[in-house]
Design an enzyme around this catalytic site. Structure first.
Site, short mmCIF file in Angstrom:
data_model
loop_
_atom_site.label_atom_id
_atom_site.label_comp_id
_atom_site.label_asym_id
_atom_site.label_seq_id
_atom_site.Cartn_x
_atom_site.Cartn_y
_atom_site.Cartn_z
N GLY A 1 0.83 -1.19 0.00
CA GLY A 1 0.00 0.00 0.00
C GLY A 1 0.87 1.24 0.00
CB VAL B 1 3.33 -6.54 4.59
CG1 VAL B 1 3.48 -7.57 5.71
CG2 VAL B 1 2.78 -5.23 5.14
CG ASP C 1 -5.73 2.83 6.22
OD1 ASP C 1 -6.79 3.29 5.73
OD2 ASP C 1 -4.92 2.16 5.56
#
Length: 224
Positions: free
Chosen positions: A21, A26, A135
């Site tokens: 993102g 990750v 978020d």
């Protein structure tokens, strides 16, 4: 910077990308000595320290707060450091799926309530510790193979500062996900507080029940 924040990569074998993102990537990593999988979030280039701006110092000070989060519904943080010149967090690896996976379909009212109760408990623990998620959305909530709710990406909350918001904006990377973000934050991201998370919690609940966020449409179809 060099020599002050030493990179420690010798104990980790970096595997495939399991998430990506605006804030970073990750990876699934394997600890060479423990023989255990972990997740490692490597933050985007916008978070590399500029000469004398002290952003890495802030990162590690705030990361200490994340390390103190200890709740069954929050992904566990184990370590903070550097990888490729960027700050990183090493976290619990969750074997499961996200709520944002369209293949899961709609949730029954009872199952949605169970999931939302787990998320609410995670938020209450984090807010008590002074951490705002910022978020929260279906894609940032996992269900492990036993059905346990795990809220991920709490690390985003530590970066809501004017200089970093500006850096991400200039890089074309938004903060938050508009469909699940409190409307006032779209105009001013610095207004974020725990009430922002509560709005996102409600938006996520709506998604589980209807397949729709307050703005936008998901592809969720069948009822679980």
């Amino acid at each position: 910077i060099e020599g002050q924040y030493v990179e420690a990569q010798e104990s980790l074998d970096v595997g495939e990308i399991i998430g990506q993102g605006g804030f970073g990537i990750v990876y699934r990593v394997e600890h060479r000595y423990l023989k255990m999988p972990f997740a490692m979030k490597v933050f985007a280039p916008a978070f590399q320290e500029k000469e004398g701006d002290g952003s890495l110092g802030r990162f590690f000070r705030e990361a200490r707060v994340l390390m103190r989060l200890n709740h069954p519904n929050i992904v566990r943080f184990y370590d903070a450091g550097m990888y490729g010149g960027r700050p990183m967090l090493r976290m619990e690896y969750i074997d499961g799926r996200s709520l944002g996976d369209p293949a899961t379909g709609l949730y029954s009212p009872d199952e949605a309530l169970r999931v939302i109760s787990g998320i609410a408990a995670a938020l209450d623990h984090a807010h008590t510790a002074g951490v705002v998620h910022r978020d929260l959305k279906p894609g940032n909530v996992m269900l492990d193979t036993q059905g346990l709710v795990k809220v991920i990406d709490f690390g985003l909350g530590i970066f809501v500062e004017q200089d970093l918001v500006s850096r991400l904006t200039k890089a074309g990377q938004g903060i938050g996900t508009a469909h699940y973000t409190a409307p006032e934050l779209l105009d001013d991201p610095l207004l974020v507080d725990k009430r922002s998370d509560i709005y996102s919690l409600g938006a996520t609940w709506l998604y589980l029940l209807t397949g729709r966020a307050p703005a936008g449409i998901s592809v969720a179809q069948s009822v679980r």
